[in-house]
Design a protein around this motif. Structure first.
Motif, PDB file in Angstrom:
ATOM      1  N   LEU A 230       0.832  -1.197   0.000  1.00  0.00           N
ATOM      2  CA  LEU A 230       0.000   0.000   0.000  1.00  0.00           C
ATOM      3  C   LEU A 230       0.867   1.247   0.000  1.00  0.00           C
ATOM      4  CD1 LEU A 230      -3.003   0.968   0.328  1.00  0.00           C
ATOM      5  CD2 LEU A 230      -2.501   1.174   2.745  1.00  0.00           C
ATOM      6  N   ILE A 231       1.846   1.279   0.919  1.00  0.00           N
ATOM      7  CA  ILE A 231       2.701   2.458   1.039  1.00  0.00           C
ATOM      8  C   ILE A 231       3.465   2.698  -0.262  1.00  0.00           C
ATOM      9  CG2 ILE A 231       4.738   3.389   2.204  1.00  0.00           C
ATOM     10  CD1 ILE A 231       3.721   1.855   4.723  1.00  0.00           C
ATOM     11  N   ARG A 232       4.035   1.599  -0.793  1.00  0.00           N
ATOM     12  CA  ARG A 232       4.827   1.714  -2.001  1.00  0.00           C
ATOM     13  C   ARG A 232       3.969   2.230  -3.164  1.00  0.00           C
ATOM     14  NH1 ARG A 232       7.327  -2.340  -5.550  1.00  0.00           N
ATOM     15  NH2 ARG A 232       5.409  -3.427  -5.125  1.00  0.00           N
ATOM     16  N   ARG A 233       2.761   1.681  -3.258  1.00  0.00           N
ATOM     17  CA  ARG A 233       1.893   2.022  -4.375  1.00  0.00           C
ATOM     18  C   ARG A 233       1.424   3.476  -4.270  1.00  0.00           C
ATOM     19  NH1 ARG A 233       0.187   3.168  -7.961  1.00  0.00           N
ATOM     20  NH2 ARG A 233      -1.081   2.258  -9.608  1.00  0.00           N
ATOM     21  N   VAL A 234       1.116   3.932  -3.033  1.00  0.00           N
ATOM     22  CA  VAL A 234       0.668   5.310  -2.856  1.00  0.00           C
ATOM     23  C   VAL A 234       1.811   6.273  -3.174  1.00  0.00           C
ATOM     24  CG1 VAL A 234      -0.033   7.013  -1.136  1.00  0.00           C
ATOM     25  CG2 VAL A 234      -1.169   4.789  -1.209  1.00  0.00           C
ATOM     26  N   LEU A 235       3.019   5.937  -2.718  1.00  0.00           N
ATOM     27  CA  LEU A 235       4.174   6.792  -3.023  1.00  0.00           C
ATOM     28  C   LEU A 235       4.382   6.875  -4.532  1.00  0.00           C
ATOM     29  CD1 LEU A 235       6.771   5.801  -0.283  1.00  0.00           C
ATOM     30  CD2 LEU A 235       5.481   7.935  -0.517  1.00  0.00           C
ATOM     31  N   GLN A 236       4.230   5.731  -5.176  1.00  0.00           N
ATOM     32  CA  GLN A 236       4.370   5.704  -6.636  1.00  0.00           C
ATOM     33  C   GLN A 236       3.358   6.641  -7.287  1.00  0.00           C
ATOM     34  OE1 GLN A 236       3.785   1.905  -8.689  1.00  0.00           O
ATOM     35  NE2 GLN A 236       5.862   1.376  -8.108  1.00  0.00           N
ATOM     36  N   ALA A 237       2.111   6.574  -6.815  1.00  0.00           N
ATOM     37  CA  ALA A 237       1.060   7.416  -7.380  1.00  0.00           C
ATOM     38  C   ALA A 237       1.391   8.886  -7.166  1.00  0.00           C
ATOM     39  CB  ALA A 237      -0.289   7.064  -6.751  1.00  0.00           C
ATOM     40  N   LEU A 238       1.909   9.213  -5.978  1.00  0.00           N
ATOM     41  CA  LEU A 238       2.271  10.602  -5.717  1.00  0.00           C
ATOM     42  C   LEU A 238       3.378  11.064  -6.662  1.00  0.00           C
ATOM     43  CD1 LEU A 238       2.120  10.764  -1.819  1.00  0.00           C
ATOM     44  CD2 LEU A 238       0.552  11.786  -3.478  1.00  0.00           C
ATOM     45  N   ALA A 239       4.360  10.171  -6.886  1.00  0.00           N
ATOM     46  CA  ALA A 239       5.445  10.517  -7.804  1.00  0.00           C
ATOM     47  C   ALA A 239       4.892  10.792  -9.198  1.00  0.00           C
ATOM     48  CB  ALA A 239       6.470   9.382  -7.857  1.00  0.00           C
TER      49      ALA A 239
END
Lengths: 578, 342, 278
Positions: free
Chosen positions: B30-39
């Motif tokens: 979840l964390i990784r995917r959300v960070l990716q989306a923010l990037a």
């Protein structure tokens, strides 16, 4: 008569392909009686799996089946070949059921184990869901899974391969069928796990008076469990009889050849740390002269030296240790067997020796030079002295490159004796190499897919030896091959080793092969070296309980000897449990 | 049942398949995917900012319009910090965007965010309806094709899907207007008008053709995905296990295969969102449906840059959030990732 | 040779290839057989139905011969589609191959850029760009190419990642082969099939995209035209039953895109078989 549960008569199966009808099974007759274990053995393409699938009418739609396959159902015999699909559904699981080879994929990943077992019950019995669930828990208990209530709510990925195979067996047992067909049920498992599954099957068959039709390529498994054996070759049964008779006094030359090709299994020791109590397996063949180390200190050059090597692999940012503080040496002319079960880190260690992985700690020395510190040209020159053979003969050759070019690749990359080779020189060397691995003229212009698995593995060997390396890393080079092909490739490897005198790191899970081939052995478990020493000594008197269990778990094709081994192993595991 | 059955060997328990460990950790995922989306959103904002500066005359001309004089532009640039370094300008653009300040439309007498807020729900309604209709057709069609693979019906449906995929949405819309509206007179060719979603929903007949037009390309794409995902799963070993225990084929497909085939298709939905929004633009323009696509199209006709860029930003963020949600749903559908929530 | 036979075994692929050839001939050589005036308007001969006075497909609102217009529009559609598709393939392949082969942080950054590009719906981006730059044929090619490279980039990256871990590539690295040698002799030859197949679909998608832009009135400017622009011009006459302004360009797009998809599927069969045999 009445205790016949399966009768196959004159079964023939052909498959429709682009290039016409291909026969898979021709004229097979087989009878299985209540409470009996019948093994169907053969190499790949012998038709044994096709025969087993025809029992439940599970062949693909491209198959054309003639003859009869009759299953006993309430005293009557029902011919599966002539039963329409909508009635076959009623037979499957109730009258006969099946266990498959790949436990990792045999279960639905998104359904709980309890539901998958309960489904088998609900398919055939008018019971409530709750009752079916209860039965599922009971079945999980009966296949030896601890905490069955909790397991019932779990998904397949939460279990190991051996545990999953137990669940598949529970599904097969759910409606108490007269017959269980097991297609290579232990082939995908480690030997110690295999031994447990075989014990389970043996007990269940004895307890429930169920018949077992066991399809396998492994003669040791046959010896361990079967009452009768039918040997298949090219779609036909060539020999059929009692297990003792077929295994110990085979009549058909093919059966004899097959048994001869099985590597001799090391003896099983019941007592750890002493020579006392050794159960005799079979004496290993003499090792070639080049192999055995002379008495006294070994003066030969060290070609590979691992010093305290630890290796990590990364899983989503986390580091997982695969190998911990590994020390190993391989000397020129020596064969070191690196053995271990899946997940032991043996292949990872092999990759570090090739410079494909960088150790987190420790270092890898090739010919006395640190591989980690060498850069650029120096590093490439160092790697020129290492050859590699991988497990999968289909994957290790570039499908779009003719075989000759693949074999020549090391010559192109490194030249020879410090100079580039001319095209004719390269061609000559490639021919010489292909001759050495006994491939016919003209092979160099053909593509990998035109060769059989054994031939491809020999091509891989030719490529590995192109530069006359000082070290050969062989990672499970024969695991994907049939025993008779394996025997050929191993004989070739042994000859070349004797002739060329390279040091060899032979990575394998197969203790029989390691026993036959290597001078010294190192045993890995969960990334750690548990034991190493001369192969004969370690296998005769292991100092570590794990090595002993591993050794005792390897089944041997002699039924009487196998009974003794089994007893030895059970004593060992009982000791471990205490 | 009480006889002692040999338990597993001690070594067996220790084996944890490493591949599954790799899948584990929903929290991490979840964390990784959300960070990716923010990037991704950050990169999108850079692209939009760059477009803003690529406008003829730059952002000042963009806001003041084509008639602005050089003095007006200079004054505007000084007042809005446009004479500052690019990085600072970008940061202030980012800050304004985050607070929902996307500028003023030149034509609508409305702030861009108000204009979008009024129309986005209607676009989401149209796209959502098309999606629901499309999935309701594509999933059964794909499964049916997979079950009847390489038969005539599969062959014809596959060909039909390619033809449907190859038909431009607007051409399809025209054909539907010609056939169903002009000739048969079944449905009106004009989409419902009105400012709110409720008003639009009150005119269902007018929605039929736009929704249908929007749904066809989605059906074409997703029936193919569904067919191939189902085929993959039908070839899996667990299907054979299910059949071997006497499960009726129909139940094997519906209970076992369907669930496992839907999971990858859900993730594909996320990737497909930009195409759906693009399709919505065409449908809205063709049927004169008062959504964000039509707003965008009119803005393009009149070079209403603040509206254009605002729409691009909003639509892109919606896409990123949409595919994030699709991935999370997929992860939740899969017990291998969901399990580690506990 | 077996590859050609594989392709021929896929009947739709052969039909697609033939249809494609015919359409290209129609657009390129058609005007030689049926010469028409496509620059100067002739309002006296506007909106004629098919069959009228040397106009087999009638005329449009500006008096252009519809059949002739279909040919010259086809040139633009095909040219822009093919070149934009090729540009997208080249850029996408290089980007994806580098990201996939290098891996690590470089890969992560490069792929976030691709994600961002994909998140902006292509039509929206194209409309904004067409308000900034004047849409000429050359500009359309560049802009479409630069909007469409993202999907092939993602695909080739995945392919490069998977080829990189195959045993024969690992074996080459263990032999001490340099990166450039590994990439040139193993990675590229084994991804080229995927690239070629994808290029076909890329051209198909580019032709669709050109049509969308032109239909939205933001494509090439008159008197230059393409099939999408013809549909845009014709839509106003849909209610007067002028089907000949709509159906021919619309069907031309459907046929060419279908044909490319069929050909792509046929090529995929060829490529897959080589892979499977190994």
């Amino acid at each position: 008569m009445s205790d016949v549960v399966l009768r196959i008569q004159d079964l023939a199966v052909t498959f429709a392909t682009d290039s016409g009808e291909v026969p898979a099974v021709r004229g097979v007759d087989l009878e299985v009686r209540r409470g009996r274990v019948v093994a169907l053995v053969g190499e790949s393409g012998s038709g044994k799996s096709v025969t087993s699938l025809s029992v439940l009418g599970l062949l693909p739609t491209t198959a054309r089946v003639t003859g009869t396959v009759e299953l006993a159902d309430d005293g009557a015999l029902r011919d599966v070949v002539r039963t329409p699909e909508d009635q076959l559904v009623d037979l499957r699981g109730r009258v006969a059921s099946m266990v498959f080879q790949e436990p990792m994929t045999a279960l639905n990943p998104t359904m709980t184990l309890g539901d998958q077992i309960a489904e088998a019950v609900l398919n055939h019995e008018r019971v409530t869901r709750a009752a079916a669930r209860e039965r599922a828990v009971e079945l999980l208990r009966s296949v030896g899974l601890p905490e069955p209530e909790r397991r019932a709510g779990q998904y397949p990925h939460e279990l190991s391969g051996g545990q999953r195979q137990r669940v598949v067996i529970a599904i097969a047992l759910a409606c108490e069928p007269h017959l269980i067909v097991a297609d290579e049920p232990t082939t995908a498992l480690d030997v110690t796990v295999q031994a447990g599954i075989l014990d389970l099957l043996r007990e269940l068959v004895a307890q429930r008076d169920t018949a077992l039709l066991l399809v396998t390529h492994n003669m040791g498994v046959v010896a361990d469990i079967a009452d009768e054996v039918a040997v298949m070759r090219e779609g036909r049964i060539v020999e059929h009889g009692a297990a003792e008779q077929v295994l110990l006094a085979p009549e058909h030359p093919y059966t004899r050849a097959l048994l001869d090709a099985v590597p001799a299994v090391p003896p099983a020791s019941t007592v750890v740390g002493t020579v006392v109590g050794t159960v005799v397996g079979e004496p290993g063949p003499g090792l070639p002269a080049a192999g055995r180390a002379p008495d006294g200190p070994d003066e030969r050059e060290v070609v590979l030296d691992l010093r305290g090597v630890s290796l990590d692999y990364r899983v989503q940012g986390r580091h997982v240790r695969a190998v911990e503080g590994l020390d190993l040496t391989v000397r020129a002319g020596e064969m070191l067997g690196l053995v271990g079960e899946s997940g032991s880190g043996k292949s990872t260690a092999g990759r570090a020796c090739l410079g494909l992985l960088t150790p987190t700690e420790g270092e890898v020395l090739l010919l006395g030079t640190s591989l980690g510190r060498a850069r650029g040209r120096a590093r490439r020159r160092l790697l020129a002295d290492v050859g590699v053979v991988f497990q999968d003969p289909g994957a290790s050759l570039d499908p779009r490159t003719p075989v000759g070019e693949s074999v020549a690749e090391p010559l192109v990359i490194h030249g020879r004796d410090g100079r580039r080779l001319s095209a004719p020189e390269r061609r000559a060397r490639v021919r010489e190499l292909l001759d050495a691995v006994r491939l016919p003229a003209g092979a160099e212009r053909r593509y990998p897919h035109e060769f059989s698995g054994g031939q491809r593995q020999r091509i891989g060997l030719a490529r590995a030896l192109a530069l006359r390396p000082r070290l050969l890393v062989a990672d499970e080079p024969t695991s994907a091959l049939d025993v008779s092909v394996q025997a050929e490739v191993l004989a070739l490897l042994r000859d070349l080793h004797a002739e060329l005198g390279f040091g060899c790191l032979f990575i394998s899970h197969d203790l029989g092969v390691v026993h036959e081939l290597t001078d010294r052995v190192a045993v890995l478990r969960a990334g750690r070296l548990v034991e190493s020493g001369p192969t004969a000594d370690v296998f005769a008197a292991p100092h570590d309980r794990y090595t002993a269990e591993l050794l005792a778990s390897v089944p041997t094709p002699d039924p009487a000897a196998q009974r003794a081994r089994r007893a030895a192993r059970q004593r060992l595991t009982a000791g471990a449990a205490r | 049942m009480t006889t002692a059955i040999p338990a597993q060997s001690a070594t067996e328990v220790a084996v944890v398949p490493p591949t599954r460990v790799a899948r584990g950790g929903f929290g991490r995922f979840l964390i990784r995917r959300v960070l990716q989306a923010l990037a991704v959103i950050l990169v999108v904002s850079v692209i939009v900012f760059a477009l803003l500066h690529a406008l003829p005359g730059g952002p000042a001309r963009g806001v003041l319009g084509q008639q602005a004089t050089a003095e007006q532009i200079a004054a505007f640039e000084a007042a809005n910090g446009l004479d500052q370094p690019v990085v600072l300008q970008y940061l202030s653009f980012l800050g304004r965007s985050l607070t929902g300040d996307l500028g003023e439309s030149y034509l609508l007498n409305q702030s861009v965010s108000d204009a979008i807020a009024l129309r986005l729900p209607k676009t989401l309604l149209l796209t959502g309806l098309s999606l629901v209709v499309a999935v309701a057709i594509a999933v059964p069609a794909g499964v049916y094709q997979a079950v009847r693979r390489n038969r005539a019906v599969d062959y014809w449906l596959s060909t039909l899907a390619i033809v449907a995929y190859s038909t431009p949405t607007f051409f399809l819309g025209m054909l539907l207007i010609l056939l169903l509206s002009q000739t048969a007179g079944l449905f009106p060719a004009a989409a419902p008008q009105g400012s709110g979603v409720a008003e639009v929903l009150a005119q269902p007949a007018g929605l039929v053709l736009p929704v249908l037009t929007g749904a066809v390309p989605i059906v074409a794409t997703f029936s193919r995905y569904m067919r191939s995902a189902t085929l993959d799963n039908l070839g899996e070993d667990y299907v054979r296990t299910a059949r071997a225990k006497g499960t009726v084929y129909r139940r094997v497909v519906l209970r076992h295969v369907l669930r496992n085939s839907l999971t990858p298709v859900v993730a594909m939905l996320g990737y497909y969102l930009p195409v759906m929004f693009g399709g919505a633009l065409v449908v809205e323009q063709l049927f004169n449906y008062p959504g964000m696509g039509l707003l965008f199209w009119s803005a393009a006709q009149s070079s209403d840059f603040p509206v254009l860029l605002g729409c691009v930003l909003v639509i892109s963020v919606a896409t990123v959030v949409g595919s994030l949600l699709a991935d999370l749903v997929q992860a939740l559908l899969d017990p291998r990732t969901r399990g580690s929530l506990r | 040779m077996t590859g050609l036979r594989r392709f021929a075994a896929n009947r739709l692929a052969v039909v697609g290839a033939v249809a494609l050839l015919l359409l290209v001939l129609f657009a390129v050589l058609g005007p030689l057989v049926h010469p028409t005036e496509q620059v100067t308007t002739d309002l006296g001969a506007a909106n004629l139905p098919p069959g009228a006075d040397g106009h087999p497909l009638g005329t449009d609102a500006l008096g252009y011969d519809n059949l002739g217009r279909l040919m010259v529009a086809g040139r633009v559609s095909l040219l822009v589609g093919v070149l934009a598709g090729a540009l997208a393939t080249v850029v996408g392949t290089l980007w994806g191959a580098v990201a996939g082969y290098v891996g690590g942080v470089v890969d992560a950054v490069m792929m976030r850029v691709v994600d961002a590009g994909i998140a902006i719906p292509a039509i929206f981006l194209l409309l904004v760009l067409s308000t900034i730059v004047r849409p000429t044929v050359g500009m359309m090619i560049v802009v479409l190419g630069l909007v469409s490279w993202l999907v092939p980039a993602r695909l080739i990256r995945a392919e490069a990642l998977s080829v990189r871990t195959r045993d024969y590539v690992v074996a080459a690295r263990a032999m001490g082969a340099t990166h450039s040698r590994t990439v040139l002799s193993h990675v590229i030859p084994n991804t080229v099939g995927t690239v070629v197949v994808n290029a076909t679909f890329q051209v198909a998608d580019a032709i669709l995209l050109v049509a969308y832009i032109s239909f939205l009135g933001m494509g090439v400017q008159p008197p230059t035209t393409d099939w999408g622009a013809m549909l845009n011009d014709g839509i106003s006459y849909i209610y007067q039953g002028a089907w000949w302004l709509i159906l021919p360009p619309g069907l031309a797009i459907v046929i060419v895109v279908c044909a490319l998809n069929f050909v792509g599927d046929g090529l995929r069969d060829v490529v897959d078989v080589r892979g499977r045999a190994a």
